[in-house]
Design a protein around this motif. Structure first.
Motif, PDB file in Angstrom:
ATOM      1  N   VAL A  97      12.040   1.589 -49.668  1.00 36.84           N
ATOM      2  CA  VAL A  97      12.922   0.656 -50.385  1.00 36.84           C
ATOM      3  C   VAL A  97      12.314  -0.732 -50.243  1.00 36.84           C
ATOM      4  O   VAL A  97      11.867  -1.117 -49.153  1.00 36.84           O
ATOM      5  CB  VAL A  97      14.346   0.698 -49.809  1.00 36.84           C
ATOM      6  N   PHE A  98      12.281  -1.503 -51.353  1.00 39.71           N
ATOM      7  CA  PHE A  98      11.578  -2.781 -51.380  1.00 39.71           C
ATOM      8  C   PHE A  98      12.534  -3.931 -51.696  1.00 39.71           C
ATOM      9  O   PHE A  98      13.533  -3.758 -52.400  1.00 39.71           O
ATOM     10  CB  PHE A  98      10.464  -2.744 -52.432  1.00 39.71           C
ATOM     11  N   ILE A  99      12.199  -5.096 -51.142  1.00 36.39           N
ATOM     12  CA  ILE A  99      12.947  -6.306 -51.465  1.00 36.39           C
ATOM     13  C   ILE A  99      12.929  -6.496 -52.988  1.00 36.39           C
ATOM     14  O   ILE A  99      11.874  -6.424 -53.621  1.00 36.39           O
ATOM     15  CB  ILE A  99      12.341  -7.541 -50.775  1.00 36.39           C
ATOM     16  N   GLY A 100      14.104  -6.727 -53.574  1.00 40.95           N
ATOM     17  CA  GLY A 100      14.209  -6.939 -55.010  1.00 40.95           C
ATOM     18  C   GLY A 100      14.452  -5.694 -55.830  1.00 40.95           C
ATOM     19  O   GLY A 100      14.725  -5.795 -57.035  1.00 40.95           O
ATOM     20  N   ASP A 101      14.344  -4.510 -55.214  1.00 37.89           N
ATOM     21  CA  ASP A 101      14.627  -3.272 -55.950  1.00 37.89           C
ATOM     22  C   ASP A 101      16.015  -3.333 -56.587  1.00 37.89           C
ATOM     23  O   ASP A 101      16.983  -3.743 -55.942  1.00 37.89           O
ATOM     24  CB  ASP A 101      14.594  -2.054 -55.011  1.00 37.89           C
ATOM     25  N   ASP A 167       6.288  -6.419 -53.897  1.00 38.02           N
ATOM     26  CA  ASP A 167       5.434  -5.457 -53.182  1.00 38.02           C
ATOM     27  C   ASP A 167       5.718  -5.470 -51.690  1.00 38.02           C
ATOM     28  O   ASP A 167       4.916  -4.974 -50.898  1.00 38.02           O
ATOM     29  CB  ASP A 167       3.953  -5.754 -53.451  1.00 38.02           C
ATOM     30  N   ILE A 168       6.875  -6.017 -51.295  1.00 34.33           N
ATOM     31  CA  ILE A 168       7.229  -6.094 -49.878  1.00 34.33           C
ATOM     32  C   ILE A 168       8.365  -5.120 -49.584  1.00 34.33           C
ATOM     33  O   ILE A 168       9.492  -5.299 -50.076  1.00 34.33           O
ATOM     34  CB  ILE A 168       7.647  -7.524 -49.479  1.00 34.33           C
ATOM     35  N   ILE A 174      11.021  -6.703 -42.309  1.00 34.77           N
ATOM     36  CA  ILE A 174      11.455  -6.656 -40.906  1.00 34.77           C
ATOM     37  C   ILE A 174      10.304  -7.059 -39.986  1.00 34.77           C
ATOM     38  O   ILE A 174      10.479  -7.847 -39.055  1.00 34.77           O
ATOM     39  CB  ILE A 174      11.970  -5.252 -40.555  1.00 34.77           C
ATOM     40  N   SER A 175       9.125  -6.535 -40.248  1.00 28.03           N
ATOM     41  CA  SER A 175       7.963  -6.840 -39.425  1.00 28.03           C
ATOM     42  C   SER A 175       7.618  -8.324 -39.491  1.00 28.03           C
ATOM     43  O   SER A 175       7.369  -8.964 -38.456  1.00 28.03           O
ATOM     44  CB  SER A 175       6.769  -5.998 -39.881  1.00 28.03           C
ATOM     45  N   ARG A 192       8.596 -15.677 -51.581  1.00 24.67           N
ATOM     46  CA  ARG A 192       8.283 -15.491 -53.011  1.00 24.67           C
ATOM     47  C   ARG A 192       8.766 -14.155 -53.550  1.00 24.67           C
ATOM     48  O   ARG A 192       8.739 -13.934 -54.773  1.00 24.67           O
ATOM     49  CB  ARG A 192       6.773 -15.622 -53.249  1.00 24.67           C
ATOM     50  N   ALA A 193       9.191 -13.253 -52.683  1.00 23.34           N
ATOM     51  CA  ALA A 193       9.634 -11.927 -53.130  1.00 23.34           C
ATOM     52  C   ALA A 193      10.872 -12.059 -54.010  1.00 23.34           C
ATOM     53  O   ALA A 193      11.867 -12.680 -53.614  1.00 23.34           O
ATOM     54  CB  ALA A 193       9.927 -11.029 -51.939  1.00 23.34           C
ATOM     55  N   ALA A 194      10.806 -11.490 -55.191  1.00 27.08           N
ATOM     56  CA  ALA A 194      11.942 -11.557 -56.115  1.00 27.08           C
ATOM     57  C   ALA A 194      13.168 -10.937 -55.472  1.00 27.08           C
ATOM     58  O   ALA A 194      13.103  -9.856 -54.888  1.00 27.08           O
ATOM     59  CB  ALA A 194      11.607 -10.823 -57.415  1.00 27.08           C
ATOM     60  N   GLY A 195      14.294 -11.641 -55.541  1.00 26.54           N
ATOM     61  CA  GLY A 195      15.547 -11.085 -55.052  1.00 26.54           C
ATOM     62  C   GLY A 195      15.881 -11.409 -53.618  1.00 26.54           C
ATOM     63  O   GLY A 195      16.987 -11.098 -53.164  1.00 26.54           O
TER      64      GLY A 195
END
Length: 223
Positions: A97-101, A167-168, A174-175, A192-195
């Motif tokens: 599961v990714f940030i912004g999904d 892509d995060i 968490i890391s 910069r991660a969307a969301g």
């Protein structure tokens, strides 16, 4: 297909700690999901819990097997929704599961905004000293959502990924935030991660401005 079990909770007092709605009960049938969360779900301290960016909490059901092995004497209590989650699933983890999904769930659309930041109330709820620290160190934190589109949801309707916007992964977030030494470039990358949630953006920005990682003991231990 990831079919969720749904849980909501109301605020109750905790001896030796502040009131909390971490204790949840299963909801069957359809329930309305609005911009602040599931109908009937409450948050005690809205400054640090709930709100538009943290309206819904999901926790991987498979993590409970790990906690049962870690704490065999308390194994019976490690089953959903012991950690206060609203959604329990199998097959969705911090790694995939990714940030912004953005996921479609019934009539609603929900977006991943941040990992869950474990707090000291978990220690009282589970009756385990520094459990919050263990959750953070192992990275088995779960994650939070904002509600992009309101609507009716139910356990019979799966979570379906409709848009991947960064892509995060949650695990990498968490890391970056909890495990790595100070790294200004990684903080900027995560911002910069969307969301990404406003609260995490603020924390990361303050690290960049101050040149150091904040003291986490107040959140983790209540001191």
């Amino acid at each position: 297909m990831h079919y969720p079990t749904i849980y909501t909770g109301t605020i109750i007092p905790y001896e030796g700690s502040k009131p909390s709605a971490i204790g949840k009960r299963q909801v069957s049938g359809g329930v309305m999901l609005n911009r602040l969360g599931l109908e009937g779900d409450e948050q005690a301290e809205k400054k640090v819990h709930g709100g538009p960016d943290r309206a819904l909490c999901q926790y991987p059901r498979e993590h409970y097997q790990f906690w049962q092995r870690q704490y065999p004497q308390q194994a019976e209590q490690f089953c959903a929704p012991a950690l206060g989650e609203n959604i329990s699933t199998e097959g969705m983890t911090e790694e995939n599961v990714f940030i912004g999904d953005i996921y479609r769930w019934g009539e609603a659309l929900i977006q991943v905004t941040q990992p869950r930041s474990p707090c000291y109330k978990l220690n009282y709820h589970m009756d385990i000293d520094e459990f919050s620290v263990q959750m953070q160190q192992t990275g088995r934190c779960g994650w939070l959502y904002r509600i992009v589109g309101e609507g009716m949801v139910s356990e019979d309707q799966p979570l379906e990924l409709v848009s991947r916007n960064s892509d995060i992964s949650v695990a990498e977030a968490i890391s970056i935030c909890f495990h790595m030494p100070f790294d200004k470039e990684e903080y900027r990358r995560l911002m910069r991660a969307a969301g990404i949630s406003a609260s995490w953006s603020k924390t990361l920005q303050m690290r960049v401005l101050n040149g150091k990682i904040e003291d986490m003991n107040r959140r983790l231990l209540g001191v």
